[in-house]
Design a protein around this motif. Structure first.
Motif, PDB file in Angstrom:
ATOM      1  N   GLN A  32       0.892  -1.159   0.000  1.00  0.00           N
ATOM      2  CA  GLN A  32       0.000   0.000   0.000  1.00  0.00           C
ATOM      3  C   GLN A  32       0.932   1.211   0.000  1.00  0.00           C
ATOM      4  N   ASP A  33       1.058   1.873  -1.147  1.00  0.00           N
ATOM      5  CA  ASP A  33       1.979   2.996  -1.309  1.00  0.00           C
ATOM      6  C   ASP A  33       1.237   4.325  -1.282  1.00  0.00           C
ATOM      7  N   THR A  34       1.767   5.264  -0.506  1.00  0.00           N
ATOM      8  CA  THR A  34       1.271   6.640  -0.506  1.00  0.00           C
ATOM      9  C   THR A  34       2.462   7.547  -0.774  1.00  0.00           C
ATOM     10  N   TYR A  35       2.361   8.350  -1.831  1.00  0.00           N
ATOM     11  CA  TYR A  35       3.406   9.298  -2.197  1.00  0.00           C
ATOM     12  C   TYR A  35       3.001  10.693  -1.729  1.00  0.00           C
ATOM     13  N   TYR A  36       3.972  11.409  -1.199  1.00  0.00           N
ATOM     14  CA  TYR A  36       3.750  12.751  -0.670  1.00  0.00           C
ATOM     15  C   TYR A  36       4.571  13.771  -1.452  1.00  0.00           C
ATOM     16  N   ASP A  87       7.600   2.015  13.082  1.00  0.00           N
ATOM     17  CA  ASP A  87       6.710   1.176  13.887  1.00  0.00           C
ATOM     18  C   ASP A  87       5.246   1.566  13.776  1.00  0.00           C
ATOM     19  N   ASP A  88       4.969   2.822  13.492  1.00  0.00           N
ATOM     20  CA  ASP A  88       3.593   3.316  13.531  1.00  0.00           C
ATOM     21  C   ASP A  88       3.284   4.082  12.244  1.00  0.00           C
ATOM     22  N   ALA A  89       2.632   3.400  11.314  1.00  0.00           N
ATOM     23  CA  ALA A  89       2.337   4.002  10.010  1.00  0.00           C
ATOM     24  C   ALA A  89       1.475   5.252  10.154  1.00  0.00           C
ATOM     25  N   GLU A  90       0.454   5.195  10.977  1.00  0.00           N
ATOM     26  CA  GLU A  90      -0.437   6.356  11.115  1.00  0.00           C
ATOM     27  C   GLU A  90       0.307   7.565  11.671  1.00  0.00           C
ATOM     28  N   ALA A  91       1.231   7.329  12.596  1.00  0.00           N
ATOM     29  CA  ALA A  91       2.017   8.438  13.141  1.00  0.00           C
ATOM     30  C   ALA A  91       2.891   9.068  12.058  1.00  0.00           C
ATOM     31  N   VAL A  92       3.480   8.250  11.179  1.00  0.00           N
ATOM     32  CA  VAL A  92       4.321   8.785  10.103  1.00  0.00           C
ATOM     33  C   VAL A  92       3.476   9.592   9.120  1.00  0.00           C
ATOM     34  N   HIS A  93       2.298   9.081   8.766  1.00  0.00           N
ATOM     35  CA  HIS A  93       1.406   9.855   7.882  1.00  0.00           C
ATOM     36  C   HIS A  93       1.057  11.198   8.544  1.00  0.00           C
ATOM     37  N   ALA A  94       0.732  11.179   9.834  1.00  0.00           N
ATOM     38  CA  ALA A  94       0.376  12.411  10.548  1.00  0.00           C
ATOM     39  C   ALA A  94       1.571  13.359  10.620  1.00  0.00           C
ATOM     40  N   LEU A  99       4.114  18.373   8.783  1.00  0.00           N
ATOM     41  CA  LEU A  99       5.257  19.103   8.228  1.00  0.00           C
ATOM     42  C   LEU A  99       4.930  19.804   6.910  1.00  0.00           C
ATOM     43  N   GLY A 100       3.680  19.683   6.468  1.00  0.00           N
ATOM     44  CA  GLY A 100       3.263  20.376   5.251  1.00  0.00           C
ATOM     45  C   GLY A 100       3.231  19.528   3.997  1.00  0.00           C
TER      46      GLY A 100
END
Length: 189
Positions: A32-36, A87-94, A99-100
């Motif tokens: 499951q890839d999300t690009y920012y 360790d925490d995908a949701e924390a990294v997304h947040a 950070l913009g």
């Protein structure tokens, strides 16, 4: 490290899969890839990528944060790559959103990964299907120092050729671009 990688369209996926299974056992995974990017698209402008990948496989689920810098080889598109497991995908997304950074595209890749050694190099071959994109692809890569990219690409090219894939099947098409094109072709007019 540089990800010396070549990608090709696969016209006979079952035959290629048999060849790969003679080299190594398959590790079947769904990415499951999300690009920012930033709102101004500056990462894309600089040919950089920022990705959060969550991998689901038989051994469980893991998430990897990846930054790819601008390509160092125009022909292959090979790039410096920096990855770390989180360790925490949701924390990294947040964190990225805080950070913009904004998610620009998210999609799924269905992968069969094979790790093997060739020409004294550890290689990873991945058979890829993206549900929104027609066809099957193969990526073959090895991690090297920048001064070894050309030699490594020659070895990767030989590995692809040994799987019965010719130079005419090589592609630099990015999955992100193919998914965008697929979604825009089915969007209501």
């Amino acid at each position: 490290m540089i990800e010396a990688e070549l990608k090709a369209r696969v016209h006979a996926p079952e035959a290629v899969m048999r060849e790969l299974e003679n080299l190594a056992p398959a590790r079947v995974e769904v990415y499951q890839d999300t690009y920012y990017d930033l709102l101004d698209g500056s990462l894309d402008t600089r040919d950089q990528e920022l990705r959060v990948r969550t991998v689901h496989g038989a051994d469980g689920t893991r998430t990897i944060l990846t930054f790819k810098d601008a390509k160092v080889d125009e022909v292959s598109g090979s790039k410096p790559e920096h990855e770390t497991r989180v360790d925490d995908a949701e924390a990294v997304h947040a964190l990225l959103r805080g950070l913009g950074y904004v998610p620009v595209i998210a999609f799924e890749k269905r992968c069969r990964n094979y790790e093997f050694e060739r020409a004294g190099r550890l290689m990873l071959a991945t058979l890829v299907r993206v549900p929104e994109v027609a066809g099957t692809f193969i990526e073959v890569e090895t991690l090297v120092d920048e001064d070894d990219v050309r030699s490594a690409l020659d070895d990767v090219r030989a590995a692809i050729h040994a799987l019965g894939i010719g130079p005419e099947d090589l592609t630099r098409e990015r999955y992100t671009d193919a998914v965008v094109a697929s979604r825009s072709s089915v969007a209501p007019k």
